[in-house]
Design an enzyme around this catalytic site. Structure first.
Site, PDB file in Angstrom:
ATOM      1  N   GLY A  14       0.738  -1.300  -0.169  1.00 59.00           N
ATOM      2  CA  GLY A  14      -0.060  -0.072   0.164  1.00 59.00           C
ATOM      3  C   GLY A  14       0.868   1.425   0.077  1.00 59.00           C
ATOM      4  N   ASN A  16       1.245   3.199  -2.631  1.00 61.84           N
ATOM      5  CA  ASN A  16       0.543   4.054  -3.329  1.00 61.84           C
ATOM      6  C   ASN A  16      -0.859   4.558  -2.484  1.00 61.84           C
ATOM      7  OD1 ASN A  16       1.243   4.584  -6.303  1.00 61.84           O
ATOM      8  ND2 ASN A  16       1.648   2.383  -5.848  1.00 61.84           N
ATOM      9  N   LEU A  93      -4.648  -6.984  -7.116  1.00 60.68           N
ATOM     10  CA  LEU A  93      -4.216  -7.971  -8.105  1.00 60.68           C
ATOM     11  C   LEU A  93      -5.076  -8.893  -8.224  1.00 60.68           C
ATOM     12  CD1 LEU A  93      -0.725  -8.595  -6.492  1.00 60.68           C
ATOM     13  CD2 LEU A  93      -1.230  -7.133  -8.484  1.00 60.68           C
ATOM     14  N   HIS A 112      -0.473   1.711 -13.408  1.00 56.57           N
ATOM     15  CA  HIS A 112       0.280   0.529 -13.990  1.00 56.57           C
ATOM     16  C   HIS A 112       1.697   1.068 -14.100  1.00 56.57           C
ATOM     17  CE1 HIS A 112       1.181  -2.914 -16.148  1.00 56.57           C
ATOM     18  NE2 HIS A 112       1.921  -2.204 -17.161  1.00 56.57           N
ATOM     19  N   ASP A 153      -5.646  -3.118 -18.930  1.00 54.92           N
ATOM     20  CA  ASP A 153      -4.673  -2.190 -19.227  1.00 54.92           C
ATOM     21  C   ASP A 153      -4.869  -1.441 -20.445  1.00 54.92           C
ATOM     22  OD1 ASP A 153      -3.596  -2.764 -16.862  1.00 54.92           O
ATOM     23  OD2 ASP A 153      -2.029  -3.998 -17.741  1.00 54.92           O
ATOM     24  N   GLU A 183       4.909   6.819 -10.061  1.00 54.23           N
ATOM     25  CA  GLU A 183       3.606   6.539  -9.325  1.00 54.23           C
ATOM     26  C   GLU A 183       3.146   7.257  -8.118  1.00 54.23           C
ATOM     27  OE1 GLU A 183       3.183   1.916  -8.526  1.00 54.23           O
ATOM     28  OE2 GLU A 183       4.806   1.812  -9.713  1.00 54.23           O
TER      29      GLU A 183
HETATM   30  C1  GRF Z   1       2.712  -0.701  -7.788  1.00 58.48           C
HETATM   31  O1  GRF Z   1       3.759  -0.998  -8.425  1.00 58.48           O
HETATM   32  C2  GRF Z   1       1.538  -0.335  -8.774  1.00 58.48           C
HETATM   33  O2  GRF Z   1       1.617   0.223 -10.037  1.00 58.48           O
HETATM   34  C3  GRF Z   1       1.198  -1.905  -9.310  1.00 58.48           C
HETATM   35  O3  GRF Z   1       1.265  -2.850  -7.934  1.00 58.48           O
HETATM   36  C4  GRF Z   1       2.315  -2.052  -7.098  1.00 58.48           C
HETATM   37  C5  GRF Z   1       1.474  -1.774  -5.726  1.00 58.48           C
HETATM   38  O4  GRF Z   1       2.624  -1.361  -4.697  1.00 58.48           O
HETATM   39  N1  GRF Z   1       0.036  -1.847  -9.804  1.00 58.48           N
HETATM   40  P1  GRF Z   1       1.907  -0.649  -3.380  1.00 58.48           P
HETATM   41  O5  GRF Z   1       1.071  -1.496  -2.655  1.00 58.48           O
HETATM   42  O6  GRF Z   1       1.122   0.501  -3.777  1.00 58.48           O
HETATM   43  O7  GRF Z   1       3.261  -0.327  -2.597  1.00 58.48           O
END
Ligand code: GRF
Length: 216
Positions: A14, A16, A93, A112, A153, A183
């Site tokens: 997490g 992001n 996922l 992505h 995507d 990101e």
């Molecule tokens: C990130 O690299 C995002 O782009 C991909 O999954 C990863 C998630 O990382 N879809 P986090 O859980 O946000 O650390």
């Protein structure tokens, strides 16, 4: 600009989600709020991050449902119950089917970790994306925020940011640099643009209204 409820979907650490929570706390989303975090896995650190920021967390494990259709229905029902105006896939996922898209058209954003249309589609997730970029020998990779449509995507691109690939990169170092430099910046920026009603989708492309604020 209306006040929007943002639901963030996660499956892992997490980081992001954390960048979204930090940006919210700095006032970047105005009155809009992250009102729910939904995880496809128990016990992930993303749920702890939500808790620390007082955001309700929900767990919706794929294995509790017999098939993708029933899982997708449960997910869309939960998003509706939570009155989500915007759904953000931040490292989510688990595959869901088109009923979620049909119930939230152009209201689901995904991040992505590559420059779409490179290194995307089925099988390109997590470190596999960066392994493929290094194998190809690209000099530039990056990240893309796009709207989710039924095709993996392939939805309209909202924002992209390029990141240099270095000669001695491993999939892990490239992943980290793309997170830090791209990101964690473009995902909150795209959420802000959505909350400010500045994104229009027309013929499979997005158009950003730049009159209302500064660009990246
Ligand atoms: C990130 O690299 C995002 O782009 C991909 O999954 C990863 C998630 O990382 N879809 P986090 O859980 O946000 O650390």
């Amino acid at each position: 600009m209306s006040k929007k409820n943002i639901a963030v979907l996660v499956s892992g650490g997490g980081t992001n989600l954390q960048s979204l929570l930090d940006c919210q706390e700095k006032g970047m989303f105005g009155e809009s709020r992250i009102t729910a975090v939904i995880s496809s896995k128990e016990g992930v650190f993303a749920l702890e991050r939500a808790k620390r920021h007082g955001v309700p967390g929900f767990v919706l494990p794929r294995k509790s449902y017999p098939d993708i259709a029933s899982y997708s229905k449960a997910l869309a029902d939960l998003l509706e119950e939570q009155k989500a105006d915007l759904v953000v896939l931040a490292g989510f996922l688990t595959i869901f089917d088109e009923q979620v898209f049909l119930r939230f058209p152009y209201r689901i954003l995904n991040i992505h970790p590559a420059l779409i249309p490179s290194f995307c589609g089925k099988g390109y997730y997590g470190l596999h994306v960066h392994e493929a970029a290094l194998k190809k020998g690209v000099k530039i990779s990056g990240a893309t925020v796009h709207f989710v449509t039924p095709e993996c995507d392939a939805g309209p691109i909202v924002l992209q940011k390029a990141v240099a690939v270095l000669d001695d990169d491993t999939p892990e170092t490239l992943q980290r640099r793309i997170m830090e430099q791209a990101e964690w910046k473009i995902l909150p920026e795209a959420v802000r643009l959505f909350c400010e009603d500045r994104i229009t989708v027309k013929n499979g492309r997005t158009y950003i209204d730049n009159d209302k604020g500064e660009s990246l």
